[in-house]
Design an enzyme around this catalytic site. Structure first.
Site, PDB file in Angstrom:
ATOM      1  N   HIS B  45       1.075  -1.208  -0.109  1.00 52.52           N
ATOM      2  CA  HIS B  45      -0.285  -0.238   0.148  1.00 52.52           C
ATOM      3  C   HIS B  45       0.964   1.253   0.188  1.00 52.52           C
ATOM      4  O   HIS B  45       0.403   2.314  -0.700  1.00 52.52           O
ATOM      5  CB  HIS B  45      -1.074   0.103   1.164  1.00 52.52           C
ATOM      6  CG  HIS B  45      -1.940   0.997   1.277  1.00 52.52           C
ATOM      7  ND1 HIS B  45      -3.211   0.635   0.742  1.00 52.52           N
ATOM      8  CD2 HIS B  45      -1.957   2.268   1.619  1.00 52.52           C
ATOM      9  CE1 HIS B  45      -3.962   1.621   0.795  1.00 52.52           C
ATOM     10  NE2 HIS B  45      -3.456   2.728   1.324  1.00 52.52           N
ATOM     11  N   HIS B  92     -10.341   0.759  -0.997  1.00 49.23           N
ATOM     12  CA  HIS B  92     -10.652   0.229   0.308  1.00 49.23           C
ATOM     13  C   HIS B  92     -11.157  -1.179   0.353  1.00 49.23           C
ATOM     14  O   HIS B  92     -12.338  -1.236   0.933  1.00 49.23           O
ATOM     15  CB  HIS B  92     -11.435   1.457   1.021  1.00 49.23           C
ATOM     16  CG  HIS B  92     -10.536   1.917   2.294  1.00 49.23           C
ATOM     17  ND1 HIS B  92     -11.243   2.305   3.508  1.00 49.23           N
ATOM     18  CD2 HIS B  92      -9.259   1.733   2.701  1.00 49.23           C
ATOM     19  CE1 HIS B  92     -10.276   2.756   4.452  1.00 49.23           C
ATOM     20  NE2 HIS B  92      -9.435   2.382   3.827  1.00 49.23           N
TER      21      HIS B  92
END
Lengths: 233, 738
Positions: B45, B92
């Protein structure tokens, strides 16, 4: 003509209201911070939509007790024009300036859509530039727009001509299908006893230009200005 | 000292080799806090371990580019008249799989702060969602939770949500995708940087208090495949949209103050990544005192404070002496603001807990995550799928009329208005085209201009041919902008893929990014920002590779736009991009019709980028000249669905009449050829359009006429308008009602 637009933490229509009355129509407008306990020099006060104080507790409940609302109550009691839409309407009900309450939409979801309204009367300071029975387009955007009051209050509002806006279909019928949230009698907006305080769920400030789909909200601001300027002359 | 346990390494998602590399770089064993820091910053990420090398190949230049990709939190492009736009898409997925409401809500919150960090006022949101088929309780739970989260958070912060897409496929059943795009506007090029100016600048944390939520969000949730999701629930953050709204207003006021030189959001890996990335960008060191961080829980360890992903926080870099006015401002908004450290000369990240120094590491060891390169071969199974003969499919026991109704009722095609109306898509008074059009259109107040925005992705096509499928995603996103009249100016990409440590996924990644790159170059536009979400797998399967393309377009005259509904009786229906409305069997590759009617995903999609750009250029010119009265591209469901959608939206019938096709009706009606746009015009303008097309060397032909109360296509489709409309408008609600 000078509008005062109140800003609570969590308000989001204040800039749209400013745009509609000032950029589009050319009136003066200034923001009033929620902590102000007095203000001066305004011809009308606007309470915007949004989620004031996060709508914690109940929508509009905390804003109703903010310092600025004391000043607004005084202003309204002296005959000043006070207008609230969406969260502004909820705050007016919570603060006792208007009767009744706005509860969760009957379908339990937030609803943002075009709205079709009938102007029930043009004999108010907020609607003089409409004609009686005009069918107008103003969007709605709320999760708690379901107007409720006891039977006595509703009868009084109806018989005194204080229901100012009502949801209708495109055939001008106040049907169940035209009712976006379960509100009693398809009520979209009401006035106080003296006619100087108006609350409504739809957003006239969003109906300010044909490019955005409608300019039907503009006569509302023009009505206030006409009343104010008329009073002066 | 005993070697570090596998359990601890797993907790922060570091491999043993990576751990060895850390020891090598530090010249010592990292302490527990540092293991956490490395785990977060070397996560996919934050560190883009598996994608960095590939992302460098994307086009990253443009005359309009004001902030280069990767340099800041989001790329920024000039849109004219003194305005610039920052935009970015972010995923997400894993938080939403674990806790759909909060996962989706905080996905909105995070991307909004990314845009805010550029000094931009967030002006539009979009969402790209993927779920398993909705005939399943869990999928409906996920869908309802995600939509409620988007609605609950987005509506409260006063940023219009102008749509996006919702797609269903088996491969997402164990791992839904929740991508959010935010677009923000900056006036007079007052772009903020996420960096400090000089040593001595203060690091000021503003916004919400810090709690224990979201620890290991970046390294845990985002960097693992998905077997123990339920136990990871506590790593999902909890959002407070009221605080976010107040934070937006406070930060936009703060950047007007003298001495406020930098701004950065606290996203994945919290204070750690925010502060360390600022240090890297500033080429400075930092000192942080965790004891100074305002907390909402007691007895938090330095580790927890540094890695908390508590929402609604930002970090400001402020010249010393200028902080009093900043504190006054945040007090006005009832938000916390606290000096938690300073920028320093040198390159050390020094973390203390009051007087005790607990870590000191060089900035670059933390930020320079390892980079994995790969060049994996095409899997055999893919060659087999691609070579399937689509002209020789089993006979269907269904009429073309019923096939059209069945496709219109597919949750992938049916109208999603019951979802869009739960999002406030009008606040800020800019929305010209609301959700449900090919692209949303937002005018820029005080100018004649408008911005068009869209998100597009097609996992099935990327699955069948990663390179061509990803190029199609770019082409379709740009096509949607062109269909409202806007010229594409920039892209953002949300890369959603499976486990990058396996060769098949590596092949998908390398090919898809190459395809995006080819298409973006053909349109001559840069990819200005993006996000990589890997490890999207359930124990059963990896997701279809799903690059989501967010595209931004500029329309110089907002009045001169087009919408998809058919307009008036007797208008001519003109197809741009082909001399015939019919399509051959190959265009069934990865089509909705193949999936719905044959329950098969096979074939090999194709795209002609030269034709594509010509078709779009011509369409834009017809719209901006005011000749085209409507425009809609042919995409999922092919010709028949495109005509039906435009007719339903326009509340008017349509007749398509063209020389009889010689092949089977299935590809002719429902094939999905690329590079085709249907426009309508007053019948008196037909010749003008056909001549303009000829001059532009772009195929075009009249294929029908608007009007009546039927939907007709040759002698193949003949349905009453109302039954078609009722099906399309009600099917989605029925599908998710269970």
């Amino acid at each position: 003509m000078k509008f005062g637009i109140v800003v609570f933490p969590g308000s989001w229509s204040e800039r749209d209201m400013h745009y509609a009355v000032s950029d589009v129509l050319g009136y003066q407008a200034e923001y009033i911070w929620h902590r102000e306990s007095s203000f001066d020099g305004f011809d009308a006060i606007l309470l915007p939509g949004g989620f004031s104080y996060g709508d914690h507790l109940r929508c509009g409940a905390i804003a109703a007790h903010s310092p600025v609302m004391g000043a607004i109550k005084e202003f309204a009691n002296d005959g000043g024009f006070v207008f609230g839409s969406c969260n502004g309407f909820q705050i007016l009900c919570e603060s006792g300036l208007l009767p009744g309450a706005l509860i969760r939409n009957d379908h339990l979801s937030f609803r943002c859509s075009p709205g079709t309204l009938r102007v029930e009367t043009s004999s108010t300071p907020f609607t003089s530039q409409f004609s009686d029975g005009d069918v107008v387009a103003m969007p709605i955007s709320h999760g708690e727009g379901n107007y409720q009051a006891d039977e006595e209050t509703i009868d009084m509002l109806e018989s005194d001509g204080r229901v100012i806006f009502r949801y209708v279909d495109d055939q001008n019928r106040a049907t169940v299908e035209a009712n976006p949230n379960g509100t009693l009698n398809n009520i979209a907006g009401i006035a106080n006893e003296h006619g100087n305080v108006l609350g409504m769920m739809p957003h006239p400030e969003r109906a300010c230009e044909p490019l955005l789909g409608s300019s039907d909200g503009n006569p509302l601001w023009q009505s206030i200005a006409a009343t104010v300027d008329g009073g002066r002359s | 000292m005993p070697p570090i346990s596998q359990e601890l390494l797993d907790e922060v998602a570091l491999s043993r080799a990576e751990y060895e590399a850390i020891i090598d770089r530090l010249g010592r064993e990292p302490n527990p806090l540092e293991i956490g820091l490395f785990g977060a910053l070397w996560s996919e990420h934050c560190g883009y371990k598996h994608t960095k090398a590939l992302l460098r190949t994307l086009p990253n230049t443009s005359d309009r580019l004001l902030v280069a990709p990767g340099a800041e939190n989001a790329g920024v492009v000039d849109i004219g008249d003194g305005y610039a736009v920052a935009f970015k898409i972010e995923s997400h997925n894993h938080p939403s799989a674990v806790e759909p409401y909060e996962g989706a809500a905080t996905g909105i919150g995070g991307i909004v702060r990314d845009i805010l960090a550029m000094g931009a006022r967030p002006m539009a949101l979009m969402n790209s969602l993927r779920f398993g088929p909705p005939n399943d309780d869990r999928q409906r739970y996920l869908l309802n939770g995600v939509v409620s989260g988007i609605s609950g958070y987005g509506n409260c912060i006063g940023v219009p949500n102008v749509g996006g897409e919702i797609v269903f496929d088996d491969s997402y059943a164990g791992n839904p995708l929740v991508n959010a795009m935010c677009v923000g506007i900056i006036k007079d090029a007052k772009i903020m940087s996420a960096s400090a100016d000089a040593p001595g600048d203060l690091i000021i944390l503003v916004g919400a208090k810090t709690g224990r939520d979201g620890i290991h969000g970046a390294s845990g949730l985002a960097s693992r495949t998905f077997e123990e999701q339920a136990e990871l629930r506590s790593t999902v953050q909890v959002g407070n949209p009221f605080l976010e709204k107040v934070l937006i207003e406070a930060c936009l006021e703060a950047i007007e103050l003298p001495g406020v030189v930098g701004m950065q959001d606290c996203g994945a890996a919290g204070i750690t990544s925010a502060a360390v990335e600022m240090a890297e960008r500033s080429e400075l060191g930092i000192n942080i005192d965790v004891a100074k961080v305002h907390r909402r829980e007691t007895e938090m360890s330095p580790y927890e404070v540094m890695l908390s992903e508590s929402q609604e926080r930002m970090i400001l870099a402020v010249k010393p002496g200028h902080e009093p006015r900043l504190f006054d401002l945040f007090e006005k908004w009832d938000l916390d603001a606290e000096i938690i450290g300073t920028f320093e000369t040198g390159n050390r990240v020094v973390i203390s807990d009051a007087s005790e120094r607990i870590s000191s590491t060089p900035v670059e060891t933390l930020t320079d995550a390892p980079e994995y390169q790969f060049n994996s071969p095409k899997p055999n199974w893919l060659s087999e799928l691609q070579s399937r003969d689509l002209s020789n499919l089993p006979d269907l026991d269904i009429t073309p009329n019923d096939a059209l109704l069945k496709l219109l009722a597919s949750p992938n095609i049916a109208s999603k208005h019951t979802v869009w109306r739960q999002y406030d898509h009008q606040v800020q008074n800019n929305t010209v085209i609301a959700p449900g059009g090919d692209a949303a259109l937002l005018r820029i107040q005080g100018t004649n201009r408008a911005l068009a925005v869209t998100t597009d992705g097609n996992g099935r096509l990327v699955y069948l041919n990663p390179r061509v499928g990803a190029a199609i995603a770019v082409a379709e996103a740009c096509r949607n902008l062109s269909c409202v009249g806007a010229e594409p100016v920039a892209l953002t990409d949300g890369l959603n893929f499976g486990n990058p440590e396996t060769p098949d996924i590596q092949y998908q990644l390398q090919e898809a990014i190459a395809g995006m790159s080819e298409a973006a170059r053909a349109f001559n536009i840069p990819v200005v920002s993006g996000n990589a979400s890997l490890y999207n797998e359930s124990p059963d399967t990896a997701i279809q590779p799903t690059p989501i393309i967010g595209a931004l377009g500029v329309l110089e005259n907002a009045q001169r736009h087009a919408t998809s509904p058919l307009k008036d009786e007797e208008d001519a229906i003109i197809l741009i991009g082909s001399h015939t409305p019919w399509a051959d069997a190959e265009t069934l590759a990865g089509s909705e019709a193949m999936s719905v009617l044959h329950n098969t995903t096979a074939g090999n999609p194709t795209l002609d980028l030269e034709l594509e750009t010509k078709v779009q250029t011509l369409t834009r010119s017809l719209i901006t000249q005011g000749i085209a009265k409507s425009a809609h591209d042919i995409s999922q469901g092919g010709l028949a669905v495109a005509i039906a959608e435009s007719a339903i939206q326009g509340n008017i019938g349509a007749t398509i009449q063209h020389e009889t096709p010689n092949a089977d009706w299935l590809p002719n009606l429902f094939g999905e050829p690329q590079s085709r746009i249907i426009v309508t015009c007053d019948h008196s303008d037909t010749e003008t359009i056909l001549q303009t097309a000829q001059q532009a060397n772009t195929p075009a032909t009249q294929i029908g006429t608007v009007g009546g109360d039927q939907i007709r296509i040759n002698n193949l489709i003949n349905l009453p308008f109302q039954s078609v409309a009722d099906t399309w408008l009600s099917a989605f609600e029925q599908a998710i009602a269970g």
